[in-house]
Design an enzyme around this catalytic site. Structure first.
Site, PDB file in Angstrom:
ATOM      1  N   SER A  87       3.251  -2.800  10.280  1.00 43.42           N
ATOM      2  CA  SER A  87       4.704  -2.805  10.476  1.00 43.42           C
ATOM      3  C   SER A  87       5.368  -4.126  10.063  1.00 43.42           C
ATOM      4  CB  SER A  87       5.050  -2.420  11.917  1.00 43.42           C
ATOM      5  OG  SER A  87       4.603  -1.097  12.174  1.00 43.42           O
ATOM      6  N   LYS A 127       0.063   4.294  -0.229  1.00 42.48           N
ATOM      7  CA  LYS A 127      -0.593   5.484   0.362  1.00 42.48           C
ATOM      8  C   LYS A 127      -0.384   6.691  -0.544  1.00 42.48           C
ATOM      9  CE  LYS A 127       0.208   3.263   4.745  1.00 42.48           C
ATOM     10  NZ  LYS A 127       0.069   3.323   6.157  1.00 42.48           N
ATOM     11  N   GLY A 159       2.204   1.628  10.815  1.00 48.06           N
ATOM     12  CA  GLY A 159       3.151   2.734  10.706  1.00 48.06           C
ATOM     13  C   GLY A 159       3.848   3.082  12.014  1.00 48.06           C
ATOM     14  N   HIS A 196      -9.573   0.803   5.048  1.00 52.67           N
ATOM     15  CA  HIS A 196      -8.286   1.011   5.725  1.00 52.67           C
ATOM     16  C   HIS A 196      -8.493   1.912   6.941  1.00 52.67           C
ATOM     17  CE1 HIS A 196      -4.169   2.190   6.501  1.00 52.67           C
ATOM     18  NE2 HIS A 196      -3.797   1.140   5.800  1.00 52.67           N
ATOM     19  N   GLU A 249      -6.834   4.246   8.106  1.00 51.16           N
ATOM     20  CA  GLU A 249      -6.596   5.681   7.863  1.00 51.16           C
ATOM     21  C   GLU A 249      -7.825   6.332   7.249  1.00 51.16           C
ATOM     22  OE1 GLU A 249      -2.942   5.327   5.656  1.00 51.16           O
ATOM     23  OE2 GLU A 249      -1.896   4.688   7.477  1.00 51.16           O
ATOM     24  N   GLU A 292      -5.562  -5.663  10.407  1.00 53.30           N
ATOM     25  CA  GLU A 292      -4.580  -4.606  10.611  1.00 53.30           C
ATOM     26  C   GLU A 292      -4.842  -3.896  11.936  1.00 53.30           C
ATOM     27  OE1 GLU A 292      -2.577  -3.274   6.778  1.00 53.30           O
ATOM     28  OE2 GLU A 292      -4.316  -2.011   7.032  1.00 53.30           O
ATOM     29  N   ASN A 297       0.858  -1.187   0.000  1.00 55.54           N
ATOM     30  CA  ASN A 297       0.000   0.000   0.000  1.00 55.54           C
ATOM     31  C   ASN A 297       0.895   1.240   0.000  1.00 55.54           C
ATOM     32  OD1 ASN A 297      -1.809   2.050   0.521  1.00 55.54           O
ATOM     33  ND2 ASN A 297      -2.304   1.386   2.607  1.00 55.54           N
TER      34      ASN A 297
HETATM   35  C1  PEP Z   1      -0.908  -0.196   6.058  1.00 57.19           C
HETATM   36  O1  PEP Z   1      -0.964   1.011   5.895  1.00 57.19           O
HETATM   37  O2  PEP Z   1      -1.788  -0.923   5.618  1.00 57.19           O
HETATM   38  C2  PEP Z   1       0.237  -0.728   6.802  1.00 57.19           C
HETATM   39  C3  PEP Z   1       0.181  -1.957   7.204  1.00 57.19           C
HETATM   40  O3  PEP Z   1       1.285   0.141   7.034  1.00 57.19           O
HETATM   41  P1  PEP Z   1       2.697  -0.233   7.720  1.00 57.19           P
HETATM   42  O4  PEP Z   1       3.193  -1.498   7.069  1.00 57.19           O
HETATM   43  O5  PEP Z   1       3.576   0.929   7.425  1.00 57.19           O
HETATM   44  O6  PEP Z   1       2.431  -0.427   9.158  1.00 57.19           O
END
Ligand code: PEP
Length: 253
Positions: free
Chosen positions: A214, A12, A174, A96, A98, A168, A10
């Site tokens: 992460s 973003k 992040g 997601h 976010e 997630e 992703n």
């Molecule tokens: C994401 O945004 O879906 C995500 C898992 O980000 P990160 O790997 O940076 O934690």
């Protein structure tokens, strides 16, 4: 149990179209998609069509990061599932965290988006996950059940072919804090159980449940050793060729 592993990046709002195209070219050159694994990248909307052209014949698929639930209409600034399919997408990320936290997306809206994605012949990647406060209050499974069942409302078993659930945990996105393989497996097994209740055990065994939060080259192999973890949704580590390639080429440990 032979579920095709899915590893999705992703991007973003990190790569403008020109950079996205250059990056995709480097990725295609550097990476051979391993057998039994599916690799997906999700650039921002303006880069989709150009990246789709680069990915042709590479074995890497394209995803969008968001979609509007209506097929078309007077929705200034929005993008429909049909447009995403036309641009070359195969998957669409919906729900997601976010978008839930930053754009007020509700379970009801996410469900409408997911239904629109399926109606257009694309495959949804439905993201669900608890916040740190919810985990600390021991509400994780309750939140997961709510987001999963609301997100999949009115979705028939046949529609779930190819659909993906991404667990997630919000506190892991992040932040550099990954769920332990055990924590992730517990939730993935719970999700599979819920899917079993809804669609039957056989169908639930075929649905891919990927982990996101992460993920990096150092933790991917351990996460993938868990029996209900079928891949990863990767943010930060997907925007560098080296780290994403290493994640794609993980070895279970
Ligand atoms: C994401 O945004 O879906 C995500 C898992 O980000 P990160 O790997 O940076 O934690």
């Amino acid at each position: 149990m032979s579920r095709f592993t899915l590893i999705a990046g992703n991007w973003k709002m990190f790569k403008p179209p020109r950079e996205a195209v250059q990056f995709s070219r480097r990725l295609v050159e550097a990476m051979e998609v391993p057998k039994g694994r599916e690799v997906v990248i999700a650039p921002a909307f303006p880069a989709l069509a150009a990246v789709a052209a680069v990915l042709q014949g590479s074995g890497i698929s394209l995803a969008a990061q968001n979609v509007h639930p209506a097929p078309r209409g007077a929705f200034t600034g929005e993008v429909s599932a049909e447009m995403l399919r036309d641009a070359g997408c195969r998957y669409v990320i919906v729900g997601h965290s976010e978008r839930r936290s930053g754009f007020g997306e509700t379970d009801e809206l996410i469900n409408r988006k997911l239904v629109a994605v399926l109606a257009s012949g694309l495959k949804p990647i439905l993201c669900i996950g608890e916040t740190l406060a919810e985990r600390e209050r021991e509400k994780t499974l309750e939140i997961i059940a709510r987001q999963l069942n609301a997100g999949l409302k009115n979705v028939a078993p046949d529609d779930m072919e190819g659909a993906v659930i991404a667990y997630e945990p919000v506190w892991a996105i992040g932040t550099g804090k990954t769920a332990t393989p055990g924590q992730a497996q517990e939730v993935h097994a719970f999700i599979r159980g819920e899917l079993g209740g809804k669609y039957g055990t056989a169908a639930a065994r075929r649905i891919r449940i990927v982990y996101g939060g992460s993920v990096n080259p150092g933790n991917m192999g351990q996460l993938m050793a868990e029996k209900d973890i079928d891949g990863a949704l990767v943010g930060g580590a997907s925007i560098e060729v080296a780290s994403f390639s290493q994640i794609v080429n993980y070895a279970e440990v």
